[in-house]
Design a protein around this motif. Structure first.
Motif, PDB file in Angstrom:
ATOM      1  N   ILE A   1     -15.360   5.957 -17.217  1.00  0.00           N
ATOM      2  CA  ILE A   1     -16.504   5.906 -16.310  1.00  0.00           C
ATOM      3  C   ILE A   1     -17.337   4.647 -16.561  1.00  0.00           C
ATOM      4  N   LEU A   2     -17.615   4.354 -17.821  1.00  0.00           N
ATOM      5  CA  LEU A   2     -18.491   3.234 -18.153  1.00  0.00           C
ATOM      6  C   LEU A   2     -17.841   1.876 -17.909  1.00  0.00           C
ATOM      7  N   ASN A   3     -16.534   1.751 -18.157  1.00  0.00           N
ATOM      8  CA  ASN A   3     -15.910   0.440 -17.946  1.00  0.00           C
ATOM      9  C   ASN A   3     -15.493   0.203 -16.498  1.00  0.00           C
ATOM     10  N   GLY A   4     -15.718   1.197 -15.640  1.00  0.00           N
ATOM     11  CA  GLY A   4     -15.490   1.035 -14.213  1.00  0.00           C
ATOM     12  C   GLY A   4     -14.072   1.260 -13.736  1.00  0.00           C
ATOM     13  N   GLU A   5     -13.138   1.567 -14.651  1.00  0.00           N
ATOM     14  CA  GLU A   5     -11.752   1.714 -14.212  1.00  0.00           C
ATOM     15  C   GLU A   5     -11.547   2.966 -13.361  1.00  0.00           C
ATOM     16  N   ALA A   6     -12.324   4.015 -13.617  1.00  0.00           N
ATOM     17  CA  ALA A   6     -12.207   5.226 -12.807  1.00  0.00           C
ATOM     18  C   ALA A   6     -12.647   4.953 -11.371  1.00  0.00           C
ATOM     19  N   ALA A   7     -13.782   4.267 -11.209  1.00  0.00           N
ATOM     20  CA  ALA A   7     -14.267   3.938  -9.866  1.00  0.00           C
ATOM     21  C   ALA A   7     -13.297   2.995  -9.160  1.00  0.00           C
ATOM     22  N   GLU A   8     -12.737   2.041  -9.890  1.00  0.00           N
ATOM     23  CA  GLU A   8     -11.771   1.114  -9.295  1.00  0.00           C
ATOM     24  C   GLU A   8     -10.507   1.848  -8.859  1.00  0.00           C
ATOM     25  N   TYR A   9     -10.062   2.782  -9.680  1.00  0.00           N
ATOM     26  CA  TYR A   9      -8.883   3.584  -9.340  1.00  0.00           C
ATOM     27  C   TYR A   9      -9.118   4.359  -8.047  1.00  0.00           C
ATOM     28  N   ALA A  10     -10.291   4.969  -7.920  1.00  0.00           N
ATOM     29  CA  ALA A  10     -10.611   5.728  -6.715  1.00  0.00           C
ATOM     30  C   ALA A  10     -10.718   4.809  -5.502  1.00  0.00           C
ATOM     31  N   ALA A  11     -11.339   3.641  -5.673  1.00  0.00           N
ATOM     32  CA  ALA A  11     -11.497   2.704  -4.553  1.00  0.00           C
ATOM     33  C   ALA A  11     -10.145   2.217  -4.049  1.00  0.00           C
ATOM     34  N   GLU A  12      -9.232   1.926  -4.958  1.00  0.00           N
ATOM     35  CA  GLU A  12      -7.915   1.445  -4.552  1.00  0.00           C
ATOM     36  C   GLU A  12      -7.102   2.547  -3.862  1.00  0.00           C
ATOM     37  N   ASN A  13      -7.244   3.778  -4.332  1.00  0.00           N
ATOM     38  CA  ASN A  13      -6.551   4.883  -3.666  1.00  0.00           C
ATOM     39  C   ASN A  13      -7.143   5.178  -2.296  1.00  0.00           C
ATOM     40  N   ASN A  14      -8.449   5.026  -2.153  1.00  0.00           N
ATOM     41  CA  ASN A  14      -9.074   5.222  -0.843  1.00  0.00           C
ATOM     42  C   ASN A  14      -8.673   4.115   0.133  1.00  0.00           C
ATOM     43  N   ALA A  15      -8.509   2.909  -0.381  1.00  0.00           N
ATOM     44  CA  ALA A  15      -8.026   1.815   0.475  1.00  0.00           C
ATOM     45  C   ALA A  15      -6.602   2.100   0.947  1.00  0.00           C
ATOM     46  N   ARG A  16      -5.796   2.652   0.060  1.00  0.00           N
ATOM     47  CA  ARG A  16      -4.452   3.046   0.457  1.00  0.00           C
ATOM     48  C   ARG A  16      -4.490   4.172   1.491  1.00  0.00           C
TER      49      ARG A  16
ATOM     50  N   GLU B   1      -6.568   4.731   3.805  1.00  0.00           N
ATOM     51  CA  GLU B   1      -6.813   4.189   5.139  1.00  0.00           C
ATOM     52  C   GLU B   1      -5.519   3.682   5.760  1.00  0.00           C
ATOM     53  N   LEU B   2      -4.656   3.099   4.954  1.00  0.00           N
ATOM     54  CA  LEU B   2      -3.352   2.651   5.467  1.00  0.00           C
ATOM     55  C   LEU B   2      -2.434   3.833   5.750  1.00  0.00           C
ATOM     56  N   TYR B   3      -2.492   4.855   4.896  1.00  0.00           N
ATOM     57  CA  TYR B   3      -1.650   6.038   5.103  1.00  0.00           C
ATOM     58  C   TYR B   3      -1.972   6.722   6.434  1.00  0.00           C
ATOM     59  N   THR B   4      -3.229   6.640   6.861  1.00  0.00           N
ATOM     60  CA  THR B   4      -3.671   7.384   8.046  1.00  0.00           C
ATOM     61  C   THR B   4      -3.991   6.485   9.237  1.00  0.00           C
ATOM     62  N   ASN B   5      -3.508   5.235   9.229  1.00  0.00           N
ATOM     63  CA  ASN B   5      -3.882   4.305  10.306  1.00  0.00           C
ATOM     64  C   ASN B   5      -2.988   4.373  11.540  1.00  0.00           C
ATOM     65  N   GLY B   6      -1.987   5.214  11.517  1.00  0.00           N
ATOM     66  CA  GLY B   6      -1.126   5.363  12.690  1.00  0.00           C
ATOM     67  C   GLY B   6       0.087   4.460  12.718  1.00  0.00           C
ATOM     68  N   GLU B   7       0.129   3.441  11.877  1.00  0.00           N
ATOM     69  CA  GLU B   7       1.302   2.573  11.819  1.00  0.00           C
ATOM     70  C   GLU B   7       2.430   3.269  11.067  1.00  0.00           C
ATOM     71  N   THR B   8       3.675   2.992  11.470  1.00  0.00           N
ATOM     72  CA  THR B   8       4.815   3.674  10.866  1.00  0.00           C
ATOM     73  C   THR B   8       5.350   2.960   9.625  1.00  0.00           C
ATOM     74  N   GLU B   9       5.044   1.668   9.498  1.00  0.00           N
ATOM     75  CA  GLU B   9       5.466   0.921   8.321  1.00  0.00           C
ATOM     76  C   GLU B   9       4.260   0.198   7.731  1.00  0.00           C
ATOM     77  N   ILE B  10       4.034   0.415   6.461  1.00  0.00           N
ATOM     78  CA  ILE B  10       2.862  -0.194   5.822  1.00  0.00           C
ATOM     79  C   ILE B  10       3.264  -0.810   4.486  1.00  0.00           C
ATOM     80  N   THR B  11       2.440  -1.745   4.036  1.00  0.00           N
ATOM     81  CA  THR B  11       2.606  -2.355   2.721  1.00  0.00           C
ATOM     82  C   THR B  11       1.315  -2.166   1.946  1.00  0.00           C
ATOM     83  N   ILE B  12       1.438  -1.627   0.750  1.00  0.00           N
ATOM     84  CA  ILE B  12       0.259  -1.363  -0.074  1.00  0.00           C
ATOM     85  C   ILE B  12       0.302  -2.239  -1.311  1.00  0.00           C
ATOM     86  N   THR B  13      -0.857  -2.439  -1.908  1.00  0.00           N
ATOM     87  CA  THR B  13      -0.933  -3.273  -3.117  1.00  0.00           C
ATOM     88  C   THR B  13      -0.805  -2.393  -4.360  1.00  0.00           C
TER      89      THR B  13
END
Length: 526
Positions: free
Chosen positions: A453-468, A470-482
């Motif tokens: 929590i203090l070093n920010g890795e938990a928040a970063e992990y959640a932010a990156e999964n939430n960004a993914r 958005e791609l999972y639910t964007n309606g496109e059939t083929e996506i590329t994630i980081t």
């Protein structure tokens, strides 16, 4: 100075307060971290159909119907753990990824609640209900809870991953509730209460038959031993145990005889039954020595004066310590047998999580039994309560008991009780030092949670999964994630890869879950 005086006169009262504050404080970061969690691995495979139905209908009734259908199909084609499968299909992520934090609350609540209920049942119904002993009972329960939640073999698999923790931690908690119900049945006097406890224990035992094979077999062994003991001792409530026993056997038979088990067995290298039993004792010795770490040993040592004071008030007769230890060790080792037999391994970390919890409870109850036995051995009047033996046989047994062996233990217990205020203080400080100054910051769950929590890795992990997401639910059939840039110890299990790499099955699961034709992972920047 006033506090020191009160500590000397009422050490258990103050120790209970300290342990209560410490335990609550230790659980705050553990529970807070759940807000950063995200579904993973088998959450997507078992929740596939229920997720589709929820998105299409938003009807809980239709979701439950689908869960039953998936359970039936999986029972026929893959595995027989019908109760676990049904609940696996109902992962919180099915109703929206934002609800996944409920996983940690559910698992922590079930495990913590079941341990509290089990210890309360044993200490109140078999030792002493006296109100003045509430601090002693509280000290014992809080210490076991603290050790349990801080020393999971794999905390992410115990608290933060629904599928894995549901299959093992949740089911083990159900087992603790079932044992508590059986013990209440054993000690009940009123017929109405006997009926209530019999029905509750029968339902729980039947459901446990559909849990993982480790917990299912463990539940069958325990109910068989309890029922045999009731009949061997000719207890008055012995016939009330027959219905829960039958329910347990039927539920477990429905599990092990599932057609899907034969299909799944073809994918694993099994071990012979005799060899599995022998190897169970080997692995039992290995993990007893590994899991009884310095902090665990100091924690249980701290409890000895409190346990001794409780044990002295028991009216029932205690078992000979060697017999109790041997039986407990056999029960512990039996937990390794199913995975050894099925997969030729001692089991994954999610299995070992519950094994370690059971080990702690067995250590506690053996300390309780040992302290009580040592006390009663020095109190001849306490040992003449059994109406099942003649006085001559009691006298003969008393003469045969090795007076010298428990003598040292008895004197040690008396010494610890006399110096309990200082002993509590020393052991409590020792636990704190070991806990706070561990070389590996992931050794203890709360320390690891605070760090993430203090070093920010938990928040970063959640932010990156939430960004993914958005791609999972964007309606496109083929996506590329980081790729994920962080892998928090308490949250990360596995991640997607590219076709041809190990772990690509997770890509396939995500593609089905979110309706994609292709999910690829971009190459990390140099």
């Amino acid at each position: 100075m006033q506090i020191l005086k009160q500590w000397k006169t009422e050490p258990e009262k103050w120790l209970f307060r300290i342990l209560l504050v410490v335990f609550i404080a230790s659980m705050v970061p553990v529970l807070y971290l759940s807000r950063y969690g995200f579904p993973n691995c088998d959450d997507f495979t078992y929740g596939l159909e229920t997720h589709r139905v929820w998105n299409a209908t938003h009807s809980f009734g239709e979701v439950l119907k689908t869960a039953l259908a998936v359970t039936k199909e999986t029972w026929q084609l893959w595995q027989g753990t019908w109760f676990s499968i049904f609940l696996m299909t109902l992962t919180p992520g099915v109703f929206g990824e934002k609800w996944y934090f409920l996983t940690t609350l559910l698992m922590a609540g079930m495990l913590g609640g079941s341990i509290c209920v089990l210890m309360h049942t044993v200490l109140c119904r078999y030792i002493s209900r006296a109100k003045e002993n509430r601090y002693l009972r509280g000290i014992c329960t809080l210490t076991v809870l603290f050790l349990t939640f801080q020393t999971f073999v794999s905390p992410v698999l115990a608290l933060y991953w629904y599928n894995g923790s549901l299959h093992y931690v949740f089911m083990e908690a159900v087992l603790f509730f079932a044992v508590s119900a059986l013990l209440c049945l054993e000690t009940s006097e009123q017929k109405s209460k006997k009926i209530l406890w019999m029905i509750l224990s029968a339902v729980l035992c039947a459901l446990l038959g559909g849990a993982n094979l480790l917990t299912g077999l463990q539940s069958v062994i325990l109910i068989v031993l309890l029922t045999a003991w009731e009949f061997f001792r000719k207890k008055k409530n012995r016939f009330w145990f027959l219905f829960p026993l039958v329910c347990s056997l039927v539920g477990f038979a429905f599990n092990v005889l599932a057609p899907g088990n034969l299909i799944r067995e073809d994918t694993a290298e099994s071990m012979g039954a005799v060899k599995a039993i022998v190897m169970s004792f080997y692995w039992g010795i290995v993990y007893v020595t590994e899991w009884l770490t310095p902090m665990v040993l100091v924690g249980f040592a701290m409890l000895i004066p409190a346990i001794y004071r409780l044990a002295k008030q028991a009216e029932g007769k205690f078992f000979k310590p060697l017999y109790a230890v041997f039986l407990s060790f056999c029960v512990f080792c039996a937990m390794f047998t199913p995975t050894l037999y099925a997969t030729s391994s001692e089991g994954p970390d999610r299995c070992k999580n519950v094994m370690r919890v059971v080990l702690y409870l067995l250590v506690f109850f053996n300390l309780l039994n040992g302290c009580g036995w040592a006390w009663q051995l020095k109190q001849p009047g306490q040992r003449k309560q059994s109406g099942q033996h003649s006085q001559s046989r009691q006298r003969k047994q008393s003469e045969q008991l090795p007076q010298s062996r428990p003598g040292f233990f008895y004197r040690l217990l008396e010494l610890l009780e006399e110096t309990k205020s200082a002993f509590y203080a020393v052991t409590l400080i020792a636990m704190g030092v070991i806990f706070l100054f561990a070389a590996d910051k992931n050794t203890y769950t709360s320390v690891s949670a605070v760090r993430s929590i203090l070093n920010g890795e938990a928040a970063e992990y959640a932010a990156e999964n939430n960004a993914r997401l958005e791609l999972y639910t964007n309606g496109e059939t083929e996506i590329t994630i980081t790729p994920l840039s962080v892998e928090p110890y308490l949250l990360y299990i596995d991640d997607v890869t590219n076709e041809g790499d190990r772990g690509y099955w997770l890509n396939l699961a995500l593609m089905d879950y979110y309706g994609k034709d292709r999910i690829t992972v971009s190459e990390p920047e140099e």
